[in-house]
Design a protein around this motif. Sequence first.
Motif, PDB file in Angstrom:
ATOM      1  N   ASN A   5       4.218   3.688   1.495  1.00 60.68           N
ATOM      2  CA  ASN A   5       3.707   2.405   1.013  1.00 60.68           C
ATOM      3  C   ASN A   5       3.811   1.393   2.148  1.00 60.68           C
ATOM      4  O   ASN A   5       4.913   1.120   2.638  1.00 60.68           O
ATOM      5  N   SER A  56       2.688  -2.446   3.812  1.00 63.35           N
ATOM      6  CA  SER A  56       2.110  -3.788   3.696  1.00 63.35           C
ATOM      7  C   SER A  56       2.514  -4.601   4.915  1.00 63.35           C
ATOM      8  O   SER A  56       3.433  -4.228   5.645  1.00 63.35           O
ATOM      9  N   ARG A 104       0.506  -3.899  -0.976  1.00 61.59           N
ATOM     10  CA  ARG A 104       0.738  -2.605  -0.340  1.00 61.59           C
ATOM     11  C   ARG A 104      -0.391  -1.626  -0.631  1.00 61.59           C
ATOM     12  O   ARG A 104      -1.071  -1.701  -1.658  1.00 61.59           O
TER      13      ARG A 104
END
Length: 495
Positions: free
Chosen positions: A216, A218, A229
């Motif tokens: 994940n 971001s 994300r």
Amino acid sequence: MSEINTFEAAQSGRPTGPLVRGYEVIIGFETHAQLSTASKIFSRASTAFGAEPNTQACAVDLALPGTLPVMNKGAVERAIKLGLALGSTIAPRSVFARKNYFYPDLPKGYQISQFEIPVVQGGSVSFFVGDEPKTVRLVRAHLEEDAGKSLHEDFVGQSGIDLNRAGTPLLEIVTEPDMRSTAEAVAYARELHKIVTWIGICDGNMQEGSFRCDANVSVRRPGDKLGTRREIKNLNSFKFMQQAIDYEIRWQIEEIEDGRAIQQATVLFDPDTGETRAMRTKEDAADYRYFPDPDLPPLAIGADWIERVRAEMPELPRAMAERYVRDHGLSDYDAAQLTQSPALAAYFQGAVAAGANAKLASNWITGEIARRLNQQDIAITEAPVTAPQLARLVERIGDGTISNNAARQVLDALWTGEGQDVDAVIEAKGLKQMSDSGALEKIIDQVLASNEKNIAEYRAGKDKAFNALVGQVMKASQGKANPAQVNALLKSKLG
């Protein structure tokens, strides 16, 4: 796939890692480790890899009418092992849930997983990025069954479904969003891979899908709220992991700087193009309509069961590394490098048991031996130089018989099979250091007689001039002079 938004735990404010073009990178991991049981998590069907499609999917895996799942005790014990290895809490009572979604390779129309009460809770993974220690916190690790597999390659305009993997036992290991760079993410994944293979709960074969990572990713400006994300699915090699995360970071930054908002999504990495591409909009927990599985009672794990599993555990790599630091005076970093695998640790221990100085053995294993292994892409178990041979080589360095440079020549001969006995190779190649002080003094006197300029510069405080004199002595001795003796004699003669 975990649907708990662990990114909510990340703290806003000052960045805790290196910035990329002025942006802070935030990474969390969800890793699926296939457990090393012979049968599936809720049935007796085989988990062996490579069988003909749909030959290892039984009635329970397909949820045919009248069938009921039965928990695999071996899968639970492997979950307990992981919890013990990572300093986690083992839940005395955990619950299985049905995760509802519809996809061709999910025969039941739902996946049996754990949601609100997982079997393993908390814990951490510690590792090094270069020589800098890092720790990533874990949210949870929960048991679940795998889905089948959609096959596209051999079908023109169609897809095939292989349900052999359906019901294969998995542990999904979920981190907090604690990683701040691609290097940290890859180092974490390598460390987790080491741990699950070390304790024997997973074979770690990434090509066969036994160890699959979802990242994940971001980005945000320092001090801003958390960014949106995107989840990169099924990263099955450390090389692709690095490439995928690097690309995703660049892509998100460019999108933001071009004025476009990041949309939450699940993406795939294409190794051929080196790019990620959106597969579907990212779902949240509510989309899966979790509810407790009515066919499975809560999983109860008593303290006595945990202690039985603990008694069967091998010495963990972290504990072994701490012992190397305590008993052999190694640095934390060197000890961590030597405990990358049981085989590497056994090689080091074999060299020390054969008489090698632990620090010298560590330097050679993590240096010259590791370099040769990497060049040939072989494991330590395939190294042509045995631990006792390395011990004798290290011993000859320690007692001043040969220099480090000569030792590399001996190692080359051992590695290529040119020789088998360290002392025989040293003798045959004439690599013994010159340690006779009378002979060395004669060479040094000759060098000093012809290097008055360097002598004057040294006496004027220029250290480089002394190094030049040492080099001249080593050259005159054809590299056989003992460097420590050369330094001592030179300083004595130069006053």
